[in-house]
Design a protein around this motif. Structure first.
Motif, PDB file in Angstrom:
ATOM      1  N   ALA A 193       0.835  -1.213   0.000  1.00  0.00           N
ATOM      2  CA  ALA A 193       0.000   0.000   0.000  1.00  0.00           C
ATOM      3  C   ALA A 193       0.865   1.255   0.000  1.00  0.00           C
ATOM      4  N   ILE A 194       1.883   1.278  -0.858  1.00  0.00           N
ATOM      5  CA  ILE A 194       2.727   2.470  -0.989  1.00  0.00           C
ATOM      6  C   ILE A 194       1.912   3.572  -1.654  1.00  0.00           C
ATOM      7  N   PRO A 195       1.865   4.769  -1.077  1.00  0.00           N
ATOM      8  CA  PRO A 195       1.073   5.854  -1.689  1.00  0.00           C
ATOM      9  C   PRO A 195       1.586   6.215  -3.075  1.00  0.00           C
ATOM     10  N   TRP A 196       0.652   6.466  -3.965  1.00  0.00           N
ATOM     11  CA  TRP A 196       1.024   6.829  -5.336  1.00  0.00           C
ATOM     12  C   TRP A 196       1.126   8.337  -5.480  1.00  0.00           C
ATOM     13  N   LYS A 197       2.203   8.800  -6.132  1.00  0.00           N
ATOM     14  CA  LYS A 197       2.409  10.217  -6.407  1.00  0.00           C
ATOM     15  C   LYS A 197       2.599  10.385  -7.901  1.00  0.00           C
ATOM     16  N   PRO A 198       1.871  11.289  -8.510  1.00  0.00           N
ATOM     17  CA  PRO A 198       1.921  11.399  -9.979  1.00  0.00           C
ATOM     18  C   PRO A 198       3.265  11.870 -10.518  1.00  0.00           C
ATOM     19  N   ASP A 199       4.060  12.546  -9.678  1.00  0.00           N
ATOM     20  CA  ASP A 199       5.294  13.137 -10.189  1.00  0.00           C
ATOM     21  C   ASP A 199       6.530  12.281  -9.952  1.00  0.00           C
ATOM     22  N   GLU A 200       6.381  11.093  -9.343  1.00  0.00           N
ATOM     23  CA  GLU A 200       7.545  10.238  -9.131  1.00  0.00           C
ATOM     24  C   GLU A 200       7.122   8.776  -9.050  1.00  0.00           C
ATOM     25  N   SER A 201       8.078   7.909  -9.237  1.00  0.00           N
ATOM     26  CA  SER A 201       7.797   6.476  -9.234  1.00  0.00           C
ATOM     27  C   SER A 201       7.665   5.949  -7.810  1.00  0.00           C
ATOM     28  N   TYR A 202       7.139   4.723  -7.705  1.00  0.00           N
ATOM     29  CA  TYR A 202       7.046   4.081  -6.394  1.00  0.00           C
ATOM     30  C   TYR A 202       8.421   3.892  -5.768  1.00  0.00           C
ATOM     31  N   SER A 203       9.401   3.588  -6.605  1.00  0.00           N
ATOM     32  CA  SER A 203      10.752   3.340  -6.103  1.00  0.00           C
ATOM     33  C   SER A 203      11.321   4.579  -5.424  1.00  0.00           C
ATOM     34  N   PHE A 209      10.983   7.986   1.662  1.00  0.00           N
ATOM     35  CA  PHE A 209      10.288   7.766   2.930  1.00  0.00           C
ATOM     36  C   PHE A 209      11.198   7.098   3.950  1.00  0.00           C
ATOM     37  N   PHE A 210      11.864   6.020   3.573  1.00  0.00           N
ATOM     38  CA  PHE A 210      12.683   5.289   4.537  1.00  0.00           C
ATOM     39  C   PHE A 210      14.003   6.002   4.820  1.00  0.00           C
ATOM     40  N   THR A 211      14.497   6.777   3.879  1.00  0.00           N
ATOM     41  CA  THR A 211      15.692   7.574   4.150  1.00  0.00           C
ATOM     42  C   THR A 211      15.385   8.656   5.171  1.00  0.00           C
ATOM     43  N   LYS A 212      14.179   9.219   5.112  1.00  0.00           N
ATOM     44  CA  LYS A 212      13.794  10.294   6.019  1.00  0.00           C
ATOM     45  C   LYS A 212      13.488   9.784   7.419  1.00  0.00           C
ATOM     46  N   TYR A 213      12.738   8.685   7.529  1.00  0.00           N
ATOM     47  CA  TYR A 213      12.256   8.251   8.839  1.00  0.00           C
ATOM     48  C   TYR A 213      13.081   7.130   9.468  1.00  0.00           C
ATOM     49  N   LEU A 214      13.727   6.307   8.652  1.00  0.00           N
ATOM     50  CA  LEU A 214      14.537   5.212   9.188  1.00  0.00           C
ATOM     51  C   LEU A 214      15.908   5.196   8.514  1.00  0.00           C
ATOM     52  N   GLY A 215      16.455   6.378   8.310  1.00  0.00           N
ATOM     53  CA  GLY A 215      17.696   6.495   7.551  1.00  0.00           C
ATOM     54  C   GLY A 215      18.883   5.829   8.195  1.00  0.00           C
ATOM     55  N   SER A 216      18.928   5.759   9.516  1.00  0.00           N
ATOM     56  CA  SER A 216      20.089   5.182  10.190  1.00  0.00           C
ATOM     57  C   SER A 216      20.190   3.667  10.001  1.00  0.00           C
ATOM     58  N   TYR A 218      18.145   2.003   7.400  1.00  0.00           N
ATOM     59  CA  TYR A 218      17.707   1.645   6.049  1.00  0.00           C
ATOM     60  C   TYR A 218      18.914   1.364   5.159  1.00  0.00           C
ATOM     61  N   LEU A 219      18.818   0.282   4.374  1.00  0.00           N
ATOM     62  CA  LEU A 219      19.921  -0.105   3.495  1.00  0.00           C
ATOM     63  C   LEU A 219      19.577   0.112   2.032  1.00  0.00           C
ATOM     64  N   ASP A 220      18.527  -0.516   1.563  1.00  0.00           N
ATOM     65  CA  ASP A 220      18.122  -0.394   0.164  1.00  0.00           C
ATOM     66  C   ASP A 220      16.736  -1.014   0.033  1.00  0.00           C
ATOM     67  N   HIS A 221      16.246  -1.084  -1.179  1.00  0.00           N
ATOM     68  CA  HIS A 221      14.933  -1.690  -1.396  1.00  0.00           C
ATOM     69  C   HIS A 221      14.882  -2.329  -2.776  1.00  0.00           C
ATOM     70  N   TRP A 324       1.474   2.313   3.733  1.00  0.00           N
ATOM     71  CA  TRP A 324       2.760   1.911   4.290  1.00  0.00           C
ATOM     72  C   TRP A 324       2.582   0.763   5.295  1.00  0.00           C
ATOM     73  N   VAL A 325       1.889  -0.263   4.859  1.00  0.00           N
ATOM     74  CA  VAL A 325       1.638  -1.433   5.701  1.00  0.00           C
ATOM     75  C   VAL A 325       2.847  -2.363   5.617  1.00  0.00           C
ATOM     76  N   THR A 326       3.398  -2.716   6.770  1.00  0.00           N
ATOM     77  CA  THR A 326       4.611  -3.532   6.802  1.00  0.00           C
ATOM     78  C   THR A 326       4.346  -4.887   7.449  1.00  0.00           C
ATOM     79  N   SER A 327       5.163  -5.845   7.078  1.00  0.00           N
ATOM     80  CA  SER A 327       5.135  -7.185   7.676  1.00  0.00           C
ATOM     81  C   SER A 327       6.494  -7.823   7.451  1.00  0.00           C
TER      82      SER A 327
END
Length: 721
Positions: A193-203, A209-216, A218-221, A324-327
């Motif tokens: 359930a990643i939010p969709w934004k018309p001006d950028e891709s999901y990637s 998002f993860f760089t901002k909130y879990l940057g310490s 976060y590795l990659d995706h 942003w539902v995680t499991s």
């Protein structure tokens, strides 16, 4: 039903078992059947087979039983994994508890039932089976203390064994997590359930998002892609390549090459497939098919430590719980990629649709169950089919119809249940193959307990008296009256669905026929692919037999020796199949055991409640009163186990995760693992690899298991992963 009808059914099923076991002992020695009976072992080697005709290959021998019996549990744990050991523990637990129940029931309860009334007993073969049930004990008898004591012994022994099994399996699960090599699933989180934004891709959205909130941490995706025509084309191409032996997989470079025809010139074109989704580029860009690739609103996010990934999987990341539902991510080969494309907002609708479909299927199954119950009552058959009265008067025909035919018909219908429930689990939206099997296992279990047990009891006794029911409060009383009278049907059901089906499982008749067809008609010389163990079909069957055994342990203890034979035969058959036939493609760490524990406790409580009502009907208030403390104790025991052990199967302890992270940091190998982690969840590479060959599985076929004198097969060296 009398004893002669039961003996007829036992004789037929024993003969079927003996024939199948003898045939299996011969067929397993034939080189052309190695892929049928040694699929696990042949998954890693391709031995040369000795096709010389030898006398030993056509003579039945029981040496496979000896080898299966002598294989230690530690070896099964290494070769087949925790799930296989847990499954065998279910069989061992059933053997132990029903051995105790059979000893108490046969020597304490059965004589009380048989001599419960002053009556003239018939000759043994003509004796009705009803005289061995609690219904033969007269009302107000003081001998109901025997039933009460037997139920206390059985229940307390079951709780004792359950506790130590739960403790042992929980420790085994923790040890498996602790000692296993770094698992990509421990460092990964599935985000949906990643939010969709018309001006950028999901990637880019995920990265920001993860760089901002879990940057310490976060590795990659790695994004999840939805492919249309391209995916289907490449999948079919790989199948053709494997069939023609043109595939060349280089796992080190993470590239798949395949020779394909390239137009009218007849030349071959080499397609290079190098996933670059972790760099934000869609795959297959080198062949001009990027237009067929679309990003899904789902991604695998990788973290530097196990603890960080576990925290991210459990916290609420957004103020909107529907985004942003995680499991926790399944291990790479456990991912069920098809369901990752399902929009998260539609999952609840799919679950409702799956539940409704399961309920409809349950009610449709009432038709064959009611028909089967009609076959067990000759009086109704005489009335419904008067032109067959002459046939029914023949002794052997009446014994065959009432003692064997109903269970066979029900067994044939039950073969449709596991595939149907597996399909419903897929519709439900399970994201992992183990989750899909776990969901299907629960559905099959509920289906079997309701349709095989309750519906047979109700259709056999209660429905005919439905007009006497004034309210639902009467239902337990009616069940208490009906269940003892249905013991004969379940005896024949154990013989047919238990003994005969186990020998059929050993023989693998459908797989054997398909193998003969492939080699004889299609002229295919390659081996069959080994399948994974069908836990969703076999675990519910074991639990159903356990439920039946507990229910009739004091009501009709004559059923217990039949159950003991079934579980002993199952112990040999399942060990052999796990060691030789089925392969381990993914591992859940024994997560099916809580279902086993809960079902066993439910069986105990149900047995105690039914016994309470039976004692009430028999006007033994003292014995009934002693059931109440036993029920309370069993419920308290279950609550303690739920608090003590169940959380270990829901999540991994943070203490363990942090210790493993510290060890990885000290070893200095974690950086190399992080580099490989980025490619772990590339769905294109995973689909091109064989999960059997990439798993830590078993060594090649030992010559002593094959009982075949082929020296080439015996000299194969184990493949090390």
């Amino acid at each position: 039903m009398n004893i002669s009808a039961l003996l007829t059914s036992a004789g037929i099923n024993s003969a079927v078992c003996l024939v199948f076991l003898s045939l299996y002992s011969i067929l397993r020695k034939q080189p052309s059947n190695f892929s049928v009976y040694f699929g696990r072992n042949l998954a890693q080697v391709n031995p040369t087979r000795d096709h010389h005709v030898r006398y030993q290959r056509f003579v039945p021998s029981p040496s496979w039983i000896v080898k299966t019996w002598q294989t230690p549990e530690a070896e099964i744990l290494v070769t087949a994994g925790v799930d296989a050991v847990v499954f065998l523990r279910i069989v061992v637990f059933s053997l132990r508890i029903f051995a105790v129940a059979a000893f108490v029931g046969i020597f304490l309860v059965l004589p009380v039932n048989y001599y419960g009334q002053e009556m003239h007993h018939k000759q043994f073969p003509r004796e009705s089976l009803d005289v061995f049930s609690i219904g033969n004990v007269k009302e107000g008898s003081q001998w109901f203390w025997a039933h009460c004591i037997a139920l206390y012994i059985t229940s307390l022994t079951a709780c004792f064994l359950l506790y130590f099994e739960y403790k042992s399996i929980a420790g085994m699960r923790l040890k498996h997590i602790r000692t296993s090599s770094p698992n990509p699933g421990h460092f990964s989180v599935l985000v949906r359930a990643i939010p969709w934004k018309p001006d950028e891709s999901y990637s880019n959205t995920v990265k920001k998002f993860f760089t901002k909130y879990l940057g310490s941490s976060y590795l990659d995706h790695q994004m999840v892609y939805r492919l249309g025509t391209t995916q289907k084309l490449m999948a079919e191409t790989e199948k053709v390549c494997k069939m023609l032996r043109f595939d060349n997989v280089d796992h080190g470079k993470n590239m798949v090459q395949c020779a394909l025809p390239a137009g009218p010139s007849g030349t071959s074109k080499i397609l290079s497939r190098e996933p670059e989704s972790i760099k934000g580029k869609p795959p297959f860009h080198d062949v001009g098919t990027a237009s067929n690739v679309k990003e899904d609103a789902a991604a695998f996010v990788f973290f530097k430590t196990r603890y960080a990934a576990d925290v991210a999987a459990k916290v609420l990341l957004s103020t909107n719980p529907m985004s942003w539902v995680t499991s926790n991510a399944p291990e790479p080969h456990d991912v069920y990629w098809r369901n990752l494309s399902i929009p998260y907002r539609l999952l609840w609708l799919r679950k409702i649709a799956s539940l409704v479909a399961a309920i409809v299927f349950v009610f449709l199954f009432l038709i064959p169950v009611t028909f089967v119950q009609g076959l067990t009552q000759l009086d109704h058959l005489h009335h419904t089919f008067p032109f067959l009265r002459g046939l029914f008067k023949k002794k052997y025909m009446s014994q065959l119809i009432t003692g064997y035919l109903p269970s066979v018909i029900l067994l044939l219908f039950l073969y449709t249940v596991p595939p149907t429930m597996m399909l419903l689990a897929v519709i439900e939206g399970c994201i992992s193959r183990t989750g899909r099997k776990k969901s299907a296992c629960r559905k099959v279990l509920y289906f079997l307990i309701w349709n095989v047990f309750f519906v047979n009891v109700l259709s056999g006794s209660v429905i005919s008296q439905i007009d006497t029911l004034s309210s639902l409060k009467e239902m337990p009383t009616q069940l208490a009256r009906a269940i003892p009278s249905q013991a004969t049907f379940f005896m024949t059901y154990i013989l047919t669905s238990g003994w005969a089906s186990l020998s059929s499982e050993l023989m693998q008749p459908m797989l054997l026929i398909w193998n003969v067809f492939r080699r004889g008609i299609l002229r295919r010389k390659d081996d069959l692919c080994a399948a994974s163990f069908p836990y969703h079909a076999e675990v519910p069957k074991l639990l159903l037999f356990g439920f039946i055994g507990f229910t009739f342990s004091v009501l009709a203890p004559l059923i217990l020796p039949l159950l003991l034979v079934y579980f002993f035969l199952g112990y040999l058959v399942y060990r052999n199949q796990i060691l030789n036939v089925y392969t381990t493609k993914y591992e859940s760490g024994g997560q099916l055991w809580p279902t086993v524990h809960n079902t066993t406790v439910f069986s105990l409580v149900f047995t105690q409640i039914i016994s309470l009502y039976v004692f009430g009907l028999k006007k033994s208030k003292t014995a009934g009163a002693f059931m109440i403390p036993l029920i309370i104790f069993t419920l308290l025991f279950n609550e303690y186990c739920r608090k003590r052990f169940h959380p270990i199967f829901k999540s991994t302890p943070a203490e363990l995760l942090i210790e493993m992270d510290l060890e990885d940091e000290q070893s200095g190998k974690i950086e190399e693992f992080h580099q490989n982690l980025e490619m772990a969840y590339c769905q294109f590479t995973l689909k091109s690899q064989d999960p059997v060959k990439s798993a830590h599985l078993s060594p090649p076929v030992p010559s002593e298991y094959l009982e075949d004198p082929s020296p080439a097969l015996a000299q194969q060296n184990p493949t090390k992963n």
